[in-house]
Design a protein around this motif. Structure first.
Motif, PDB file in Angstrom:
ATOM      1  N   LEU A  29       2.459 -10.279  -2.681  1.00  0.00           N
ATOM      2  CA  LEU A  29       2.932 -10.510  -1.316  1.00  0.00           C
ATOM      3  C   LEU A  29       2.375 -11.803  -0.737  1.00  0.00           C
ATOM      4  O   LEU A  29       3.058 -12.500   0.010  1.00  0.00           O
ATOM      5  N   GLY A  42      -6.435  -5.197   0.630  1.00  0.00           N
ATOM      6  CA  GLY A  42      -5.037  -5.010   0.304  1.00  0.00           C
ATOM      7  C   GLY A  42      -4.146  -5.058   1.523  1.00  0.00           C
ATOM      8  O   GLY A  42      -2.937  -4.843   1.426  1.00  0.00           O
ATOM      9  N   THR A  43      -4.729  -5.349   2.685  1.00  0.00           N
ATOM     10  CA  THR A  43      -3.972  -5.436   3.934  1.00  0.00           C
ATOM     11  C   THR A  43      -3.541  -6.873   4.169  1.00  0.00           C
ATOM     12  O   THR A  43      -4.345  -7.800   4.025  1.00  0.00           O
ATOM     13  N   GLN A  72       1.674  -5.454  -4.380  1.00  0.00           N
ATOM     14  CA  GLN A  72       2.337  -4.208  -3.979  1.00  0.00           C
ATOM     15  C   GLN A  72       3.083  -3.586  -5.161  1.00  0.00           C
ATOM     16  O   GLN A  72       3.689  -4.277  -5.975  1.00  0.00           O
ATOM     17  N   ASN A  73       3.045  -2.242  -5.216  1.00  0.00           N
ATOM     18  CA  ASN A  73       3.816  -1.474  -6.189  1.00  0.00           C
ATOM     19  C   ASN A  73       5.162  -1.128  -5.546  1.00  0.00           C
ATOM     20  O   ASN A  73       5.223  -0.358  -4.592  1.00  0.00           O
ATOM     21  N   ASN A  74       6.255  -1.702  -6.072  1.00  0.00           N
ATOM     22  CA  ASN A  74       7.588  -1.487  -5.515  1.00  0.00           C
ATOM     23  C   ASN A  74       8.356  -0.346  -6.176  1.00  0.00           C
ATOM     24  O   ASN A  74       9.520  -0.115  -5.848  1.00  0.00           O
ATOM     25  N   LEU A 120      -2.726   1.702  -8.416  1.00  0.00           N
ATOM     26  CA  LEU A 120      -1.841   1.310  -7.326  1.00  0.00           C
ATOM     27  C   LEU A 120      -0.637   2.255  -7.335  1.00  0.00           C
ATOM     28  O   LEU A 120       0.191   2.224  -8.244  1.00  0.00           O
ATOM     29  N   ALA A 124       2.161   1.306  -2.247  1.00  0.00           N
ATOM     30  CA  ALA A 124       0.830   0.893  -1.797  1.00  0.00           C
ATOM     31  C   ALA A 124       0.554  -0.563  -2.172  1.00  0.00           C
ATOM     32  O   ALA A 124       1.240  -1.163  -3.009  1.00  0.00           O
ATOM     33  N   THR A 125      -0.477  -1.126  -1.537  1.00  0.00           N
ATOM     34  CA  THR A 125      -0.919  -2.487  -1.838  1.00  0.00           C
ATOM     35  C   THR A 125      -2.392  -2.472  -2.207  1.00  0.00           C
ATOM     36  O   THR A 125      -3.127  -1.547  -1.860  1.00  0.00           O
ATOM     37  N   SER A 172       4.204  -8.648 -12.285  1.00  0.00           N
ATOM     38  CA  SER A 172       4.938  -9.137 -11.116  1.00  0.00           C
ATOM     39  C   SER A 172       5.724 -10.384 -11.502  1.00  0.00           C
ATOM     40  O   SER A 172       5.611 -10.886 -12.628  1.00  0.00           O
TER      41      SER A 172
END
Length: 244
Positions: A29, A42-43, A72-74, A120, A124-125, A172
């Motif tokens: 991200l 992770g924020t 992030q896990n999509n 993850l 979640a991130t 990713s």
């Protein structure tokens, strides 16, 4: 004033240069600006679109260039943990040319940085820190940098996150992160291209000390001086005195 001031002011920008090739099952991200606590979160916070690495500070003992990624896990959550991803680290390809082309061996331009960051779960991130320009590579670049360059040369770090899911590897898309390289441009109280001088006998006024970033060799100006045995002291290691 050093020209590095204007360059540093432009660093914490939107991550236009760091967009992933695609929004796949894993997604970077952003590369984030670290907080004062130096905790990789992770924020989502303030993003950084490019960096500066001071090879003088690296040669004095600090790490190479580090990124602080939010991944992030999509994947959709189908239950039973089948879409959980164990974060393993990052793949890195360094795109070097110009002054650095003959200094960095081809075999050191592609590598994997192992950084376990836990499990993850879907949606979640997680924060993931990795040294994408290793100290050894930064030192090899050093001879190409005098400190008097009108335009700082740069290296492109091509980066993707790597994890494991259901026993197989998952990655990713790639992001490109440009890093300008200089010598003693981040050591606030030094002359361009020169190692900071001796620490003053009474110390430096505490309120005037620039603390730099979590890694003093990158991205932010830091107050440095040379102590006993020619050891470089920077940031909170500088001898201090109270202001009048």
């Amino acid at each position: 004033m050093k020209r590095i001031h204007s360059l540093l002011a432009a660093l914490p920008l939107a991550l236009a240069a760091g967009c992933a090739d695609f929004d796949g099952p894993l997604q970077i991200l952003q590369n984030q600006v670290m907080g004062d606590d130096c905790v990789v979160s992770g924020t989502l916070g303030l993003p950084r679109s490019g960096g500066v690495l001071d090879v003088g500070l690296v040669e004095a003992g600090y790490p190479g260039y580090e990124v602080y990624l939010v991944v992030q896990n999509n994947l959709a959550n189908k239950g039973l943990g089948v879409d959980d991803v164990q974060m393993e680290g990052v793949d890195v390809e360094l795109k070097v040319g110009g002054a650095f082309g003959a200094l960095v061996p081809v075999g050191q331009r592609n590598f994997f940085v192992q950084r376990y960051a836990g499990v993850l779960r879907p949606g979640a991130t997680v924060g993931l820190a990795a040294e994408v320009i290793p100290r050894q590579v930064a030192a090899e670049m050093g001879p190409a940098i005098s400190g008097s360059e009108l335009e700082l040369p740069s290296v492109m770090a091509h980066v993707r996150a790597v994890g494991k899911r259901a026993g197989g590897s998952i990655t990713s898309g790639w992001i490109d992160f440009p890093v300008k390289v200089c010598r003693w441009c981040l050591a606030f109280n030094s002359k361009p291209g020169e190692k900071p001088g001796p620490c003053p006998p009474g110390g430096i006024v505490e309120e005037q000390i620039r603390m730099g970033q979590c890694n003093p060799a990158q991205d932010g100006e830091v107050t440095c001086c040379t102590g006993g045995n020619n050891v470089l002291l920077c940031g909170d290691r500088v001898p201090k005195k109270k202001g009048m």
